[in-house]
Design a protein around this motif. Structure first.
Motif, short mmCIF file in Angstrom:
data_model
loop_
_atom_site.label_atom_id
_atom_site.label_comp_id
_atom_site.label_asym_id
_atom_site.label_seq_id
_atom_site.Cartn_x
_atom_site.Cartn_y
_atom_site.Cartn_z
N VAL A 115 22.02 21.38 5.42
CA VAL A 115 20.81 22.20 5.47
C VAL A 115 20.16 22.18 4.09
N VAL A 116 18.86 22.01 4.09
CA VAL A 116 18.13 21.95 2.82
C VAL A 116 16.94 22.91 2.88
N THR A 117 16.76 23.69 1.81
CA THR A 117 15.59 24.54 1.68
C THR A 117 14.79 24.07 0.48
N ILE A 118 13.53 23.75 0.71
CA ILE A 118 12.64 23.25 -0.35
C ILE A 118 11.57 24.29 -0.61
N TYR A 119 11.41 24.67 -1.88
CA TYR A 119 10.42 25.67 -2.27
C TYR A 119 9.16 24.97 -2.81
N ASN A 127 15.35 30.56 -8.21
CA ASN A 127 16.61 31.29 -8.31
C ASN A 127 16.42 32.77 -7.97
N LEU A 128 15.31 33.36 -8.40
CA LEU A 128 15.06 34.77 -8.07
C LEU A 128 14.91 34.97 -6.56
N ALA A 129 14.43 33.96 -5.86
CA ALA A 129 14.25 34.07 -4.42
C ALA A 129 15.54 33.81 -3.64
N GLY A 158 -0.63 29.79 1.22
CA GLY A 158 0.04 30.18 2.47
C GLY A 158 -0.57 29.58 3.72
N HIS A 159 0.00 30.01 4.86
CA HIS A 159 -0.43 29.53 6.16
C HIS A 159 -1.40 30.53 6.79
N GLY A 160 -1.72 30.25 8.03
CA GLY A 160 -2.57 31.18 8.76
C GLY A 160 -4.05 30.87 8.57
N ASP A 161 -4.86 31.63 9.22
CA ASP A 161 -6.31 31.43 9.20
C ASP A 161 -6.88 31.97 7.88
N GLN A 196 7.78 32.81 1.30
CA GLN A 196 7.52 32.45 2.70
C GLN A 196 7.11 30.99 2.87
N ASN A 197 6.51 30.41 1.82
CA ASN A 197 6.06 29.03 1.90
C ASN A 197 7.18 28.09 1.48
#
Length: 708
Positions: free
Chosen positions: A243-247, A127-129, A255-258, A154-155
Motif C-alpha cells: 500500500v502506498v500513500t502519496i501526498y 510527517n505531521l499528517a 482540492g477537488h469538487g466544483d 485530503q488531497n
C-alpha cells in the motif's frame, strides 16, 4: 511512537534542575516559560529532554537558516527514531513581485527554488499528517501562508496492489496534486509513463514508486532508487499487499469538487474592483487588472494551477477578508488534534532576536502588496496572502518556551517572570575573559593574536561592522606576503616561529544557505582557521575549537554592538577552556559596560560552583555531525582563460567550456539542462555586476532558444 533521547551523556551542571522545572511548568499548564541559558550550557540538550518528557509534537523557530540547520542536525542526532524535519525558505534567489510608480517599473516575481530544501519542507507537512512524534526546526518562514492543512491531508493518492482503478484516474489525481509529467527528465515531483507502468517520484522523499497496471488493475507496486533503479524494501498490509500513500507535490493545492463558485466570486470581485478603479480615474489600472485576473482564471480552469495562485488563497481556503492565513503552525495544531489531546510545544530559540523578527514581517509585506493593488496588478485579496501578525502568531501557538542567553524584558514579562536559569556548564567551563584594547591599532594587534592561535591549532572568530570590511580583511589575511612582516616581529618579540600562516574565510548573508553549514564545519575541521563575519557570528554557532572572539569597533553603539549582541558574540569563545574575548574600542560605552558586568557576574557564579564541587574546566569535545543534505558540490564556475574562456556547471560535478558546446548535437533533455544552467549563471553575473559576461550568456541563451 514516543520521543526517546539518544545520547552518551546524562544531564549535568544546571541541566537537571532546568529540565525538571520546565517540564513541571508545562504539565501544570503554564503557557509561557523562559530558559535563560548561557552559551555552552547545553540548552539544546535541555530542550531535547523537555520534548521527550512532554511527548508532544514540537515546533522550534530560529531566526536564521544557519542556526536552524545546526539545530536540525543536533535534534536529528538526539532523536534518530523520530521524525526530525527542517523547514526554511526554499529560495536560493527570490525577487518578489513589485511595482515602482515613480519610474513606472513592474518587477515580475522571479525565483530560483532549491529542490533539496523544498523536499525537506514537504517532508515536514507529510510527517505531521502521518505521525505524532514530529519535531520541525523552522525559520520565521513558518508564519507565512502555506495553504490549508485539511486540503493538504485530503488531497492524497492511496493505492494498493490488487486495486481496480484506471491508469488515467491515477494520472489525473497526480496532476491535481501538482505532479508534472516529464518523460525525459525524472526528478522529485514528476511522473513518467512507459506503456502501462507509471513511475512517480514523491516531492518529499529520495525514492520513487513504479506502479504496474494491467486491465485497470494495479498488479505490482515497487519502490526504487531513481539513480540506480534498485528495488527498496516495502511493508505490506495484512492482506500481503503493498500500500502506498502519496501526498501533494506542493503545499498549496486547491482540492477537488466544483470550483466554479469560487471562480465566479473572483470574477465578481474583479469587476467590482475594476469599476472602483475606473470611477477613481484609473482606466489603465482597471484594464490591467481585468487582463491579469482573466488570464489567471483561465489557467486555473484548464490546469488547476497558475503562477501566483497564493494571491487567491483566501477564496480557496474559504477565509474571510483579513482573516489570518494557514501556516505551518496550523499543520501542527491539526496533527496534535489528530494524534493527541491537541497540545503541542513551540520553542523560540534565541528569542531576543527571533520574536522581534516575527513581529516585523507583516508590515513590510503589506506595503509592497498595497502598491500592486493600487495600480491594478493584483486584487485586494493579495493582502491576505501574508505572514501572520504578531498577535495572530501568539494566538496560534500553544505552550511556548523562549530560549536565550540574553532574553528581552518582553518575553520575561509575557511569561509572568517564569524564568529558569541555566548558568553552569556540564564541563565546568567559565564565561570568557574579557579584554578591552585600543582600536587605533586593532588590525596589527588582531593579526598578532591570530598568528599565535594558529600555532596552537586554535580557531578565531572576528566580527566586523560591514560586509566589505569582512571581505577586505579576509583577502589581507590570505596573503602570506602581507603577513610575513608581522610574523617576523612576533618571532623577535616572543621567540615563537610562525610555521604556517592562517587560512581565512568570511561568512555573511550572500553565502548560500547550505554552504554556510559547510563553512562552519570546515572551520572546525581546520580547513581554515579564522572566520570573519558580521551579525551571522552571533547566536548559536557551536564551535568548541574557537578560543578567541575579536570584536572590531566595539564602541560603535547600535544593534550590532548592543549589550545583548556583545554578550552573545563573546559567548562564542565560551566552549574553549582558554576562551577570551577582545573588544577593540576607544572608550567603554554603556553597552560594553553592561555586557562586561553581566559576563563577569556569570563567571563568578560558575567559578564558585566549580570550587564547591572541585571541578576542573574542560573544553567541550563535540563531533562534527553529518551534513543536513548529502550534496555533490559543483566545481567552481568562475574559471576564465585569457578573459575569454568560461566554464559553466551543467550537472553535479560536471563542467564544460562554453566555447566547446555544440548546441545542434544536444538532445532535448541536454538542451533543457544547458538552458537552466546558462540562465542561472547569467543572473548570478548580473547580480555581481559582471554585465559584459551576463550579456554574452544572454545571447547564448537566445541561441539555444532558437535551436528549439
Amino acid at each position: 511512537m514516543s520521543f526517546v533521547v539518544h545520547s552518551p551523556y546524562q544531564p549535568a551542571g544546571d541541566q537537571p534542575q532546568a529540565i525538571e522545572k520546565l517540564t513541571r511548568g508545562f504539565l501544570e499548564k503554564k503557557q509561557n516559560q523562559v530558559l535563560l541559558g548561557v552559551t555552552g550550557s547545553g540548552k539544546t540538550f535541555t530542550m531535547a529532554h523537555v520534548i521527550a518528557n512532554l511527548n508532544r509534537p514540537t515546533l522550534i523557530i530560529s531566526h536564521n537558516k544557519t542556526l536552524a540547520g545546526q539545530l536540525y542536525q543536533e535534534f536529528r542526532d538526539y532523536f534518530p527514531e523520530n521524525a526530525v524535519n527542517y523547514f526554511v525558505s526554499y529560495y536560493d534567489y527570490y525577487q518578489p513581485e513589485a511595482y515602482i510608480p515613480t519610474t513606472d517599473t513592474y518587477i515580475e516575481k522571479e525565483t530560483q527554488i532549491n529542490d533539496d530544501i523544498d523536499k525537506l519542507r514537504l517532508a515536514s507537512t507529510t510527517n505531521l499528517a502521518t505521525r505524532k512524534d514530529v519535531i520541525v526546526v523552522a525559520s520565521v518562514s513558518c508564519i507565512y501562508n502555506l495553504g490549508s492543512p485539511a486540503e493538504y491531508a485530503q488531497n492524497l493518492l492511496e493505492i494498493m496492489e490488487g486495486e481496480l482503478i484506471q491508469q488515467q484516474t491515477i494520472l489525473d489525481q497526480l496532476t491535481n496534486m501538482q505532479y508534472s509529467r516529464n518523460d525525459f527528465e525524472f526528478k522529485r515531483g514528476t511522473v513518467r509513463v512507459h506503456g502501462e507502468v507509471i513511475q512517480v517520484w514523491p516531492a518529499y522523499q529520495d525514492f520513487a514508486y513504479s506502479i504496474e497496471c494491467a486491465d485497470n488493475l494495479i498488479e505490482h507496486i515497487r519502490a526504487f532508487d531513481p539513480t540506480t533503479g534498485n528495488t527498496i524494501a516495502q511493508e505490506k498490509n495484512q492482506q500481503n499487499n503493498r500500500v502506498v500513500t502519496i501526498y501533494p507535490a506542493k503545499h498549496y493545492v486547491i482540492g477537488h469538487g466544483d470550483k466554479e463558485p469560487i471562480f465566479k466570486e473572483i470574477e465578481h470581485d474583479m469587476r467590482e474592483r475594476a469599476e472602483f478603479l475606473k470611477q477613481n480615474g484609473k482606466p489603465l489600472e482597471a484594464y490591467r487588472l481585468e487582463q491579469r485576473v482573466s488570464f489567471d482564471l483561465e489557467m486555473l480552469r484548464e490546469v488547476g494551477f497558475v503562477n501566483g495562485i497564493e494571491n487567491y488563497s483566501r477564496y480557496f481556503d474559504g477565509r474571510k477578508e483579513g482573516a489570518p492565513p494557514f501556516t505551518l503552525i496550523d499543520h501542527f495544531a491539526a496533527s496534535a488534534k489528530k494524534f493527541g489531546d491537541g497540545s503541542f510545544l513551540t520553542i523560540i530559540d534565541e528569542s531576543h532576536i527571533t520574536l522581534p523578527q516575527i513581529r516585523g514581517m507583516y508590515n513590510g509585506d503589506q506595503a509592497r502588496k498595497k502598491t500592486l493593488i493600487d495600480y491594478g496588478f493584483r486584487l485586494p485579496s493579495a493582502l491576505d496572502n501574508r505572514p501572520l501578525r504578531f498577535e495572530e502568531f501568539l494566538r496560534s501557538v500553544d505552550q511556548v518556551m523562549a530560549v536565550s542567553a540574553t532574553p528581552n524584558e518582553w518575553e520575561i514579562s509575557y511569561a509572568n517572570n517564569e524564568v529558569v536559569e541555566q548558568l553552569i556548564r556540564p564541563t565546568g567551563l567559565l564565561d570568557p575573559i574579557i579584554e578591552v584594547r585600543p582600536k587605533e591599532h586593532q588590525i596589527p594587534d588582531l593579526i598578532r593574536e591570530v598568528l599565535l592561535r594558529k600555532q596552537h591549532g586554535e580557531r578565531v572568530l572576528v566580527t566586523t561592522l560591514t560586509k566589505n570590511m569582512a571581505e577586505v580583511l579576509t583577502d589581507f589575511f590570505n596573503n602570506p606576503e602581507k603577513l610575513k612582516p608581522f610574523a617576523d616581529d612576533l618571532e623577535k618579540e616572543t621567540g615563537i616561529k610562525v610555521e604556517s600562516y592562517p587560512k581565512v574565510q568570511y561568512l555573511h548573508s550572500d553565502v548560500d544557505t547550505l554552504d554556510r553549514s559547510d563553512i562552519l564545519d570546515d572551520l572546525r575541521l581546520g580547513t581554515f582557521d579564522v572566520l570573519i563575519g558580521i551579525n551571522l557570528l552571533r547566536e548559536g554557532l557551536d564551535l568548541p575549537e574557537v578560543s578567541l572572539v575579536a570584536i572590531l569597533d566595539a564602541d560603535k553603539e547600535g544593534f550590532l554592538r548592543s549589550a545583548q549582541s556583545l554578550i552573545q558574540t563573546m559567548g562564542r569563545s565560551a566552549r574553549h577552556k582558554e576562551g577570551k574575548a577582545i573588544m577593540y574600542a576607544s572608550k567603554v560605552t554603556n553597552s560594553m559596560q553592561k555586557a562586561i558586568d553581566e559576563v563577569t557576574r556569570r563567571r563568578e557564579v560558575q567559578r564558585a560552583y566549580n570550587e564547591k564541587h572541585n571541578i576542573t574546566p574542560l573544553s567541550i569535545q563535540k563531533p562534527i555531525r553529518n551534513k543536513m543534505i548529502d550534496r555533490v558540490k559543483d566545481e567552481p564556475e568562475d574559471t576564465y582563460h585569457n578573459d575569454s574562456e568560461v566554464y559553466i556547471s551543467i550537472a553535479k560535478g560536471k563542467r564544460i567550456l562554453l566555447q566547446n558546446i555544440d548546441f545542434s548535437s544536444l538532445t532535448p533533455v541536454e538542451k533543457q539542462e544547458y538552458r537552466a544552467s546558462i540562465e542561472a549563471r547569467m543572473r548570478k553575473e548580473a547580480r555581481e555586476m559582471n554585465f559584459e559576461l551576463a550579456m554574452e550568456l544572454r545571447d547564448l541563451l537566445a541561441k539555444t532558444d532558437n535551436l528549439g
